[in-house]
Write a protein that holds these residues in place. Structure first.
Motif, PDB file in Angstrom:
ATOM      1  N   GLY A  48       0.812  -1.208   0.000  1.00 43.06           N
ATOM      2  CA  GLY A  48       0.000   0.000   0.000  1.00 43.06           C
ATOM      3  C   GLY A  48       0.842   1.253   0.000  1.00 43.06           C
ATOM      4  N   GLY A  49       2.146   1.118   0.120  1.00 39.35           N
ATOM      5  CA  GLY A  49       3.036   2.259   0.023  1.00 39.35           C
ATOM      6  C   GLY A  49       3.007   3.197   1.214  1.00 39.35           C
ATOM      7  N   THR A  50       2.773   2.667   2.423  1.00 44.12           N
ATOM      8  CA  THR A  50       2.732   3.541   3.590  1.00 44.12           C
ATOM      9  C   THR A  50       4.124   3.958   4.028  1.00 44.12           C
ATOM     10  OG1 THR A  50       2.740   1.665   5.104  1.00 44.12           O
ATOM     11  CG2 THR A  50       0.575   2.533   4.434  1.00 44.12           C
ATOM     12  N   GLY A  51       5.153   3.225   3.599  1.00 40.78           N
ATOM     13  CA  GLY A  51       6.508   3.571   3.964  1.00 40.78           C
ATOM     14  C   GLY A  51       6.946   2.992   5.292  1.00 40.78           C
ATOM     15  N   ARG A  52       6.066   2.278   5.972  1.00 36.79           N
ATOM     16  CA  ARG A  52       6.404   1.659   7.255  1.00 36.79           C
ATOM     17  C   ARG A  52       6.462   0.154   7.077  1.00 36.79           C
ATOM     18  NH1 ARG A  52       2.007   4.388  11.068  1.00 36.79           N
ATOM     19  NH2 ARG A  52       0.973   2.583  10.212  1.00 36.79           N
ATOM     20  N   PRO A  53       7.364  -0.524   7.801  1.00 38.95           N
ATOM     21  CA  PRO A  53       7.419  -1.984   7.697  1.00 38.95           C
ATOM     22  C   PRO A  53       6.200  -2.622   8.344  1.00 38.95           C
ATOM     23  CG  PRO A  53       9.053  -1.169   9.266  1.00 38.95           C
ATOM     24  CD  PRO A  53       8.407   0.027   8.631  1.00 38.95           C
ATOM     25  N   THR A  54       5.844  -3.791   7.838  1.00 41.84           N
ATOM     26  CA  THR A  54       4.706  -4.526   8.394  1.00 41.84           C
ATOM     27  C   THR A  54       5.094  -5.116   9.750  1.00 41.84           C
ATOM     28  OG1 THR A  54       5.367  -6.599   7.365  1.00 41.84           O
ATOM     29  CG2 THR A  54       3.918  -5.142   6.074  1.00 41.84           C
ATOM     30  N   PRO A  55       4.118  -5.499  10.573  1.00 42.67           N
ATOM     31  CA  PRO A  55       4.440  -6.137  11.859  1.00 42.67           C
ATOM     32  C   PRO A  55       5.272  -7.412  11.680  1.00 42.67           C
ATOM     33  CG  PRO A  55       2.165  -5.418  11.862  1.00 42.67           C
ATOM     34  CD  PRO A  55       2.687  -5.200  10.464  1.00 42.67           C
ATOM     35  N   ARG A  62      13.604  -8.279  14.518  1.00 48.83           N
ATOM     36  CA  ARG A  62      13.950  -8.553  15.922  1.00 48.83           C
ATOM     37  C   ARG A  62      14.572  -9.944  16.052  1.00 48.83           C
ATOM     38  NH1 ARG A  62       9.544  -7.695  20.183  1.00 48.83           N
ATOM     39  NH2 ARG A  62      11.374  -8.065  21.482  1.00 48.83           N
ATOM     40  N   PHE A  63      14.039 -10.917  15.325  1.00 48.20           N
ATOM     41  CA  PHE A  63      14.587 -12.270  15.352  1.00 48.20           C
ATOM     42  C   PHE A  63      15.995 -12.281  14.755  1.00 48.20           C
ATOM     43  CE2 PHE A  63      14.859 -16.525  13.208  1.00 48.20           C
ATOM     44  CZ  PHE A  63      15.084 -17.253  14.353  1.00 48.20           C
ATOM     45  N   ALA A  64      16.192 -11.563  13.666  1.00 44.94           N
ATOM     46  CA  ALA A  64      17.500 -11.505  13.015  1.00 44.94           C
ATOM     47  C   ALA A  64      18.544 -10.832  13.909  1.00 44.94           C
ATOM     48  CB  ALA A  64      17.386 -10.764  11.689  1.00 44.94           C
ATOM     49  N   ARG A  65      18.127  -9.860  14.698  1.00 47.10           N
ATOM     50  CA  ARG A  65      19.060  -9.178  15.604  1.00 47.10           C
ATOM     51  C   ARG A  65      19.337  -9.985  16.869  1.00 47.10           C
ATOM     52  NH1 ARG A  65      16.069  -4.239  14.175  1.00 47.10           N
ATOM     53  NH2 ARG A  65      14.769  -4.634  16.012  1.00 47.10           N
ATOM     54  N   GLY A  66      18.580 -11.055  17.081  1.00 52.97           N
ATOM     55  CA  GLY A  66      18.788 -11.892  18.259  1.00 52.97           C
ATOM     56  C   GLY A  66      18.052 -11.409  19.488  1.00 52.97           C
ATOM     57  N   GLU A  67      17.106 -10.509  19.330  1.00 55.29           N
ATOM     58  CA  GLU A  67      16.346 -10.000  20.471  1.00 55.29           C
ATOM     59  C   GLU A  67      15.351 -11.032  20.998  1.00 55.29           C
ATOM     60  OE1 GLU A  67      14.536  -6.292  19.423  1.00 55.29           O
ATOM     61  OE2 GLU A  67      16.430  -5.382  18.851  1.00 55.29           O
ATOM     62  N   ILE A  68      14.870 -11.904  20.096  1.00 57.05           N
ATOM     63  CA  ILE A  68      13.938 -12.959  20.495  1.00 57.05           C
ATOM     64  C   ILE A  68      14.450 -14.282  19.933  1.00 57.05           C
ATOM     65  CG2 ILE A  68      11.901 -11.471  20.700  1.00 57.05           C
ATOM     66  CD1 ILE A  68      11.048 -12.332  17.924  1.00 57.05           C
ATOM     67  N   ASP A  69      14.078 -15.389  20.586  1.00 60.33           N
ATOM     68  CA  ASP A  69      14.517 -16.694  20.102  1.00 60.33           C
ATOM     69  C   ASP A  69      13.504 -17.251  19.095  1.00 60.33           C
ATOM     70  OD1 ASP A  69      12.455 -17.333  21.778  1.00 60.33           O
ATOM     71  OD2 ASP A  69      13.560 -18.780  22.978  1.00 60.33           O
ATOM     72  N   GLU A  70      13.829 -18.429  18.545  1.00 56.85           N
ATOM     73  CA  GLU A  70      12.996 -19.000  17.490  1.00 56.85           C
ATOM     74  C   GLU A  70      11.597 -19.358  17.978  1.00 56.85           C
ATOM     75  OE1 GLU A  70      13.009 -22.628  14.221  1.00 56.85           O
ATOM     76  OE2 GLU A  70      14.726 -22.358  15.560  1.00 56.85           O
ATOM     77  N   ASP A  71      11.497 -19.888  19.183  1.00 54.98           N
ATOM     78  CA  ASP A  71      10.176 -20.263  19.715  1.00 54.98           C
ATOM     79  C   ASP A  71       9.277 -19.037  19.865  1.00 54.98           C
ATOM     80  OD1 ASP A  71      10.863 -22.951  19.851  1.00 54.98           O
ATOM     81  OD2 ASP A  71      11.662 -22.751  21.895  1.00 54.98           O
ATOM     82  N   GLU A  72       9.828 -17.979  20.425  1.00 53.71           N
ATOM     83  CA  GLU A  72       9.039 -16.756  20.591  1.00 53.71           C
ATOM     84  C   GLU A  72       8.671 -16.151  19.239  1.00 53.71           C
ATOM     85  OE1 GLU A  72       9.099 -12.507  22.966  1.00 53.71           O
ATOM     86  OE2 GLU A  72      10.727 -13.937  23.276  1.00 53.71           O
ATOM     87  N   TYR A  73       9.621 -16.217  18.288  1.00 54.28           N
ATOM     88  CA  TYR A  73       9.338 -15.703  16.938  1.00 54.28           C
ATOM     89  C   TYR A  73       8.157 -16.452  16.320  1.00 54.28           C
ATOM     90  CZ  TYR A  73       9.831 -15.008  11.914  1.00 54.28           C
ATOM     91  OH  TYR A  73       9.590 -14.755  10.592  1.00 54.28           O
TER      92      TYR A  73
END
Length: 89
Positions: A48-55, A62-73
């Motif tokens: 839709g071109g809002t310019g913001r990333p989706t949830p 956050r998963f890629a940065r290691g802030e959450i583990d795989e189960d939580e992701y």
């Protein structure tokens, strides 16, 4: 202004073409610079071109940065994909 005397017709044509080429390059560079500066910090855009990333994209970051583990992701991703109003299984 300095006037060239005795320049043949092709010389005037070449100077005119060179001036036109110069201005086209200058305008194109300005447009490209404006696009780069207004693009943002490299976040991908939501549909839709809002310019913001989706949830889901935020969760993946956050998963890629290691802030959450795989189960939580996976748990949070399933909640996001269920949508509002649907009962949890």
């Amino acid at each position: 202004m300095f006037w060239f005397h005795g320049v043949p017709g092709w010389g005037w044509f070449a100077m005119s073409l060179g001036t036109l080429f110069f201005w086209v390059l200058l305008i194109a560079a300005g447009i490209l610079l404006a696009r780069v500066l207004t693009r943002g910090a490299g976040h991908s855009q939501a549909p839709g071109g809002t310019g913001r990333p989706t949830p889901e994209q935020l969760l993946a970051e956050r998963f890629a940065r290691g802030e959450i583990d795989e189960d939580e992701y996976r748990r949070r991703l399933s909640v996001l994909r269920q949508g509002p109003g649907r009962p949890e299984r």
